[in-house]
Design a protein around this motif. Structure first.
Motif, PDB file in Angstrom:
ATOM      1  N   ILE A 141      67.922  42.003  59.800  1.00  0.00           N
ATOM      2  CA  ILE A 141      68.332  43.612  59.748  1.00  0.00           C
ATOM      3  C   ILE A 141      69.496  43.944  59.334  1.00  0.00           C
ATOM      4  O   ILE A 141      70.924  42.960  59.265  1.00  0.00           O
ATOM      5  CB  ILE A 141      68.548  43.878  61.112  1.00  0.00           C
ATOM      6  N   ALA A 142      69.883  45.167  58.275  1.00  0.00           N
ATOM      7  CA  ALA A 142      70.732  45.373  57.616  1.00  0.00           C
ATOM      8  C   ALA A 142      70.677  46.870  57.456  1.00  0.00           C
ATOM      9  O   ALA A 142      69.957  47.618  57.724  1.00  0.00           O
ATOM     10  CB  ALA A 142      71.037  45.116  56.307  1.00  0.00           C
ATOM     11  N   ILE A 143      72.029  47.920  57.743  1.00  0.00           N
ATOM     12  CA  ILE A 143      72.030  49.399  57.936  1.00  0.00           C
ATOM     13  C   ILE A 143      73.267  49.735  56.405  1.00  0.00           C
ATOM     14  O   ILE A 143      73.717  49.031  56.467  1.00  0.00           O
ATOM     15  CB  ILE A 143      72.837  49.573  58.987  1.00  0.00           C
ATOM     16  N   ASP A 144      72.032  50.539  56.368  1.00  0.00           N
ATOM     17  CA  ASP A 144      73.630  51.489  55.086  1.00  0.00           C
ATOM     18  C   ASP A 144      73.383  52.547  55.658  1.00  0.00           C
ATOM     19  O   ASP A 144      72.604  53.954  56.023  1.00  0.00           O
ATOM     20  CB  ASP A 144      72.376  51.803  53.768  1.00  0.00           C
ATOM     21  N   ALA A 145      74.331  53.026  56.230  1.00  0.00           N
ATOM     22  CA  ALA A 145      75.142  53.787  57.471  1.00  0.00           C
ATOM     23  C   ALA A 145      75.022  55.168  56.069  1.00  0.00           C
ATOM     24  O   ALA A 145      75.502  56.349  56.854  1.00  0.00           O
ATOM     25  CB  ALA A 145      76.845  53.492  57.683  1.00  0.00           C
ATOM     26  N   LYS A 167      74.725  41.676  65.447  1.00  0.00           N
ATOM     27  CA  LYS A 167      75.026  40.167  65.418  1.00  0.00           C
ATOM     28  C   LYS A 167      76.231  39.866  66.150  1.00  0.00           C
ATOM     29  O   LYS A 167      77.112  40.312  64.967  1.00  0.00           O
ATOM     30  CB  LYS A 167      74.368  39.429  65.435  1.00  0.00           C
ATOM     31  N   PRO A 168      76.653  38.261  66.897  1.00  0.00           N
ATOM     32  CA  PRO A 168      78.021  38.112  66.532  1.00  0.00           C
ATOM     33  C   PRO A 168      78.770  37.513  65.253  1.00  0.00           C
ATOM     34  O   PRO A 168      77.056  37.223  64.766  1.00  0.00           O
ATOM     35  CB  PRO A 168      77.758  36.558  67.099  1.00  0.00           C
ATOM     36  N   GLU A 169      79.301  37.937  64.218  1.00  0.00           N
ATOM     37  CA  GLU A 169      79.262  37.137  62.640  1.00  0.00           C
ATOM     38  C   GLU A 169      78.887  37.900  61.969  1.00  0.00           C
ATOM     39  O   GLU A 169      78.658  38.160  60.568  1.00  0.00           O
ATOM     40  CB  GLU A 169      79.050  35.886  63.070  1.00  0.00           C
ATOM     41  N   GLY A 170      78.221  39.420  62.264  1.00  0.00           N
ATOM     42  CA  GLY A 170      77.904  40.176  61.271  1.00  0.00           C
ATOM     43  C   GLY A 170      79.063  40.490  60.833  1.00  0.00           C
ATOM     44  O   GLY A 170      80.337  40.950  61.679  1.00  0.00           O
ATOM     45  N   ILE A 171      78.756  42.052  59.903  1.00  0.00           N
ATOM     46  CA  ILE A 171      79.991  42.850  59.724  1.00  0.00           C
ATOM     47  C   ILE A 171      79.591  44.082  58.900  1.00  0.00           C
ATOM     48  O   ILE A 171      78.630  44.625  59.309  1.00  0.00           O
ATOM     49  CB  ILE A 171      79.959  42.023  57.657  1.00  0.00           C
ATOM     50  N   ILE A 172      80.618  44.747  59.270  1.00  0.00           N
ATOM     51  CA  ILE A 172      80.938  46.362  58.108  1.00  0.00           C
ATOM     52  C   ILE A 172      81.823  46.522  57.168  1.00  0.00           C
ATOM     53  O   ILE A 172      83.127  45.855  57.604  1.00  0.00           O
ATOM     54  CB  ILE A 172      81.248  46.953  59.500  1.00  0.00           C
ATOM     55  N   ILE A 173      81.243  47.106  56.418  1.00  0.00           N
ATOM     56  CA  ILE A 173      81.622  46.768  54.866  1.00  0.00           C
ATOM     57  C   ILE A 173      82.069  48.715  55.080  1.00  0.00           C
ATOM     58  O   ILE A 173      81.004  49.193  54.207  1.00  0.00           O
ATOM     59  CB  ILE A 173      81.494  46.133  54.213  1.00  0.00           C
ATOM     60  N   SER A 207      77.019  37.512  51.445  1.00  0.00           N
ATOM     61  CA  SER A 207      77.444  36.250  52.583  1.00  0.00           C
ATOM     62  C   SER A 207      77.647  36.191  54.419  1.00  0.00           C
ATOM     63  O   SER A 207      76.734  35.350  54.606  1.00  0.00           O
ATOM     64  CB  SER A 207      79.384  35.996  52.475  1.00  0.00           C
ATOM     65  N   PHE A 208      77.061  37.504  53.878  1.00  0.00           N
ATOM     66  CA  PHE A 208      76.589  38.415  55.539  1.00  0.00           C
ATOM     67  C   PHE A 208      75.121  37.628  55.776  1.00  0.00           C
ATOM     68  O   PHE A 208      74.668  38.014  56.696  1.00  0.00           O
ATOM     69  CB  PHE A 208      77.210  38.776  56.057  1.00  0.00           C
ATOM     70  N   CYS A 209      74.373  38.887  54.596  1.00  0.00           N
ATOM     71  CA  CYS A 209      72.681  38.662  54.938  1.00  0.00           C
ATOM     72  C   CYS A 209      71.759  38.179  53.902  1.00  0.00           C
ATOM     73  O   CYS A 209      72.009  36.837  52.839  1.00  0.00           O
ATOM     74  CB  CYS A 209      72.581  39.863  54.416  1.00  0.00           C
ATOM     75  N   SER A 210      70.982  37.720  54.907  1.00  0.00           N
ATOM     76  CA  SER A 210      69.834  36.262  54.299  1.00  0.00           C
ATOM     77  C   SER A 210      67.897  37.400  54.085  1.00  0.00           C
ATOM     78  O   SER A 210      68.411  37.802  55.050  1.00  0.00           O
ATOM     79  CB  SER A 210      70.146  35.414  55.052  1.00  0.00           C
ATOM     80  N   GLN A 211      67.250  36.269  53.926  1.00  0.00           N
ATOM     81  CA  GLN A 211      65.754  37.239  54.621  1.00  0.00           C
ATOM     82  C   GLN A 211      65.817  36.611  55.689  1.00  0.00           C
ATOM     83  O   GLN A 211      66.026  36.077  56.285  1.00  0.00           O
ATOM     84  CB  GLN A 211      64.834  35.616  53.103  1.00  0.00           C
ATOM     85  N   GLY A 212      64.731  38.185  55.865  1.00  0.00           N
ATOM     86  CA  GLY A 212      64.369  38.308  56.782  1.00  0.00           C
ATOM     87  C   GLY A 212      64.960  38.935  58.421  1.00  0.00           C
ATOM     88  O   GLY A 212      65.148  39.437  59.726  1.00  0.00           O
ATOM     89  N   SER A 244      72.468  42.678  61.059  1.00  0.00           N
ATOM     90  CA  SER A 244      73.690  41.274  60.318  1.00  0.00           C
ATOM     91  C   SER A 244      75.007  41.820  59.535  1.00  0.00           C
ATOM     92  O   SER A 244      76.266  41.095  59.246  1.00  0.00           O
ATOM     93  CB  SER A 244      73.571  39.763  59.671  1.00  0.00           C
ATOM     94  N   ALA A 245      74.299  43.052  59.075  1.00  0.00           N
ATOM     95  CA  ALA A 245      75.971  44.184  57.656  1.00  0.00           C
ATOM     96  C   ALA A 245      75.835  45.507  57.956  1.00  0.00           C
ATOM     97  O   ALA A 245      74.163  46.221  58.515  1.00  0.00           O
ATOM     98  CB  ALA A 245      75.444  43.362  56.493  1.00  0.00           C
ATOM     99  N   ALA A 246      76.124  46.296  58.339  1.00  0.00           N
ATOM    100  CA  ALA A 246      76.726  47.560  57.440  1.00  0.00           C
ATOM    101  C   ALA A 246      77.249  48.225  56.918  1.00  0.00           C
ATOM    102  O   ALA A 246      78.427  47.187  56.672  1.00  0.00           O
ATOM    103  CB  ALA A 246      76.301  48.574  59.123  1.00  0.00           C
ATOM    104  N   ILE A 247      77.002  48.479  56.000  1.00  0.00           N
ATOM    105  CA  ILE A 247      77.491  49.720  54.899  1.00  0.00           C
ATOM    106  C   ILE A 247      77.683  50.815  54.568  1.00  0.00           C
ATOM    107  O   ILE A 247      76.811  51.502  54.892  1.00  0.00           O
ATOM    108  CB  ILE A 247      77.359  48.926  52.998  1.00  0.00           C
TER     109      ILE A 247
END
Length: 191
Positions: free
Chosen positions: A23-27, A132-138, A16-21, A97-100
């Motif tokens: 930046i995402a983080i696997d913590a 970024k605004p409306e990014g998510i931490i899971i 829902s939060f990640c799209s093509q292009g 956009s997201a981190a998990i």
């Protein structure tokens, strides 16, 4: 069961939060499952940054990515997740956009090496700046061991007190299951 399990729910959130292009983080890259999933979500034009304190975890994750031809868009850091802000390139700050996180210990390894509540909270604080605004931490919280119970209590106390004008916080868990089942906490940074 038609309800989504904890891990599928975490993946639903990532989709829902990640799209093509993006930046995402696997913590906590661990065995590389989430790193691989994020790599495919953000695609060849995206970037994944993966962290772990154990060299073995990074090696296993790299192998999983190579086996799945998904290693071109991932950068690994042999570092704790509470060092993100120092490790990430400047272009990623304010753009992820997201981190998990999968909290606890690396399955099949030394169970005395675990994530800790204080470093996880420091990482969450940093991510609220990095996202970024409306990014998510899971956060997938595994608390079936003593350090996991301490970390769970610290993290829940921290996230429950986040300013609702700055973040939405959700907890997803099955409350009638035995043996301390894992659960998800999701933090959406408000815009």
């Amino acid at each position: 069961m038609k309800l989504e399990g904890v891990l599928p729910f975490a993946r639903t959130l990532l989709r829902s939060f990640c799209s093509q292009g993006d930046i995402a983080i696997d913590a906590t890259c661990g065995n590389g499952n989430d790193t691989l999933y994020l790599s495919k979500l953000v695609g060849k034009d995206g970037q994944v940054f993966a962290f772990d304190i154990q060299e073995r975890a990074i090696e296993k994750s790299k192998l999983r990515l190579t086996e799945n031809q998904a290693d071109d868009n991932v950068t690994f850091f042999h570092a704790s997740h509470d060092e993100m802000i120092k490790q990430l390139p400047e272009f990623a700050i304010g753009k992820a956009s997201a981190a998990i996180f999968n909290l606890g210990y690396l399955p099949g390894s030394d169970k005395s090496i675990t994530t800790k509540g204080s470093s996880t909270i420091d990482a969450i604080k940093q991510l609220l700046h990095i996202l970024k605004p409306e990014g998510i931490i899971i956060l997938v919280i595994y608390h079936g061991h003593e350090e996991g119970k301490r970390e769970k209590d610290l993290v829940l106390d921290f996230v429950k007190n986040l300013d609702q004008k700055k973040a939405h916080v959700l907890q997803y868990d099955f409350i009638n299951q035995k043996n301390d089942p894992p659960f998800v906490v999701a933090i959406e940074k408000r815009g």
